[in-house]
Design an enzyme around this catalytic site. Structure first.
Site, short mmCIF file in Angstrom:
data_model
loop_
_atom_site.label_atom_id
_atom_site.label_comp_id
_atom_site.label_asym_id
_atom_site.label_seq_id
_atom_site.Cartn_x
_atom_site.Cartn_y
_atom_site.Cartn_z
N CYS A 24 4.37 7.06 11.51
CA CYS A 24 5.61 6.80 10.78
C CYS A 24 6.00 7.99 9.91
O CYS A 24 7.12 8.06 9.43
CB CYS A 24 5.50 5.55 9.92
SG CYS A 24 4.27 5.67 8.63
N ASP A 45 4.86 8.72 6.96
CA ASP A 45 4.81 8.45 5.53
C ASP A 45 3.62 9.15 4.88
O ASP A 45 2.55 9.26 5.48
CB ASP A 45 4.75 6.94 5.27
CG ASP A 45 6.07 6.27 5.63
OD1 ASP A 45 7.00 6.99 6.02
OD2 ASP A 45 6.16 5.05 5.50
N CYS A 51 7.93 4.28 3.19
CA CYS A 51 8.69 3.04 3.27
C CYS A 51 8.48 2.17 2.03
O CYS A 51 7.61 2.46 1.20
CB CYS A 51 8.28 2.26 4.52
SG CYS A 51 6.67 1.48 4.32
N CYS A 53 0.71 0.20 6.13
CA CYS A 53 1.16 0.80 4.86
C CYS A 53 0.11 0.56 3.78
O CYS A 53 -0.14 1.44 2.95
CB CYS A 53 2.50 0.21 4.43
SG CYS A 53 3.68 0.01 5.78
FE1 FES Z 1 4.35 3.74 7.59
FE2 FES Z 1 5.05 2.00 5.79
S1 FES Z 1 6.04 2.38 7.69
S2 FES Z 1 3.56 3.52 5.62
#
Ligand code: FES
Length: 143
Positions: free
Chosen positions: A33, A35, A59, A103
């Site tokens: 993702c 992040d 996110c 996450c």
């Molecule tokens: Fe990857 Fe939340 S979508 S950390």
């Protein structure tokens, strides 16, 4: 879809920021993702976490889990901070949707990475703590 606690920690995250000259700092990321999460620890001579701050480029659930994770580790010894697993963070937030479980894993990994950094700098061993799996340089390069 999201619990009230998740929404609260997302809209009003606790302990956002940086610590100057931290006792330990850890940065982790999720290559899928993209992040990224960074945790800073201020640990006293008794190995108690006096302060903790985070910065999350990610996110809403990543922000909420980092916020809750900082609340849970504050005041704990570095050894007890290991009990703040992604499961513990999720429970404290009254759950997360399945697609957002990773996450909370990022929050656990960020704490572990910061604890690892602290342990390395002070030549101490935190029982049960393993070296961080994620190398942020790799994640950034991969993208
Ligand atoms: Fe990857 Fe939340 S979508 S950390």
């Amino acid at each position: 879809m999201y619990s009230e606690k998740v929404m609260d920690h997302f809209s009003n995250p606790r302990n956002v920021g940086e610590i100057e000259n931290p006792s330990g700092v850890g940065t982790v990321g999720n290559a899928k993702c993209g992040d990224i999460m960074r945790m800073y620890l201020d640990v006293d001579d008794d190995q108690v976490i006096q302060d903790v701050k985070f910065k999350t480029f990610g996110c809403g659930a990543a922000i909420a889990t980092s916020s809750m994770a900082t609340e849970l580790v504050k005041g704990k010894t570095v050894q007890d901070a290991l009990q703040v697993t992604n499961k513990a963070v999720m429970e404290a937030l009254d759950g997360l949707p399945p697609v957002k479980v990773h996450c909370s894993l990022l929050a656990e990994q960020a704490i572990h990475a910061a604890l690892w950094d602290y342990a390395q700098k002070n030549s101490i061993e935190i029982k049960g703590l393993e070296a961080p799996v994620h190398d942020i340089e790799e994640i950034v390069e991969e993208e």
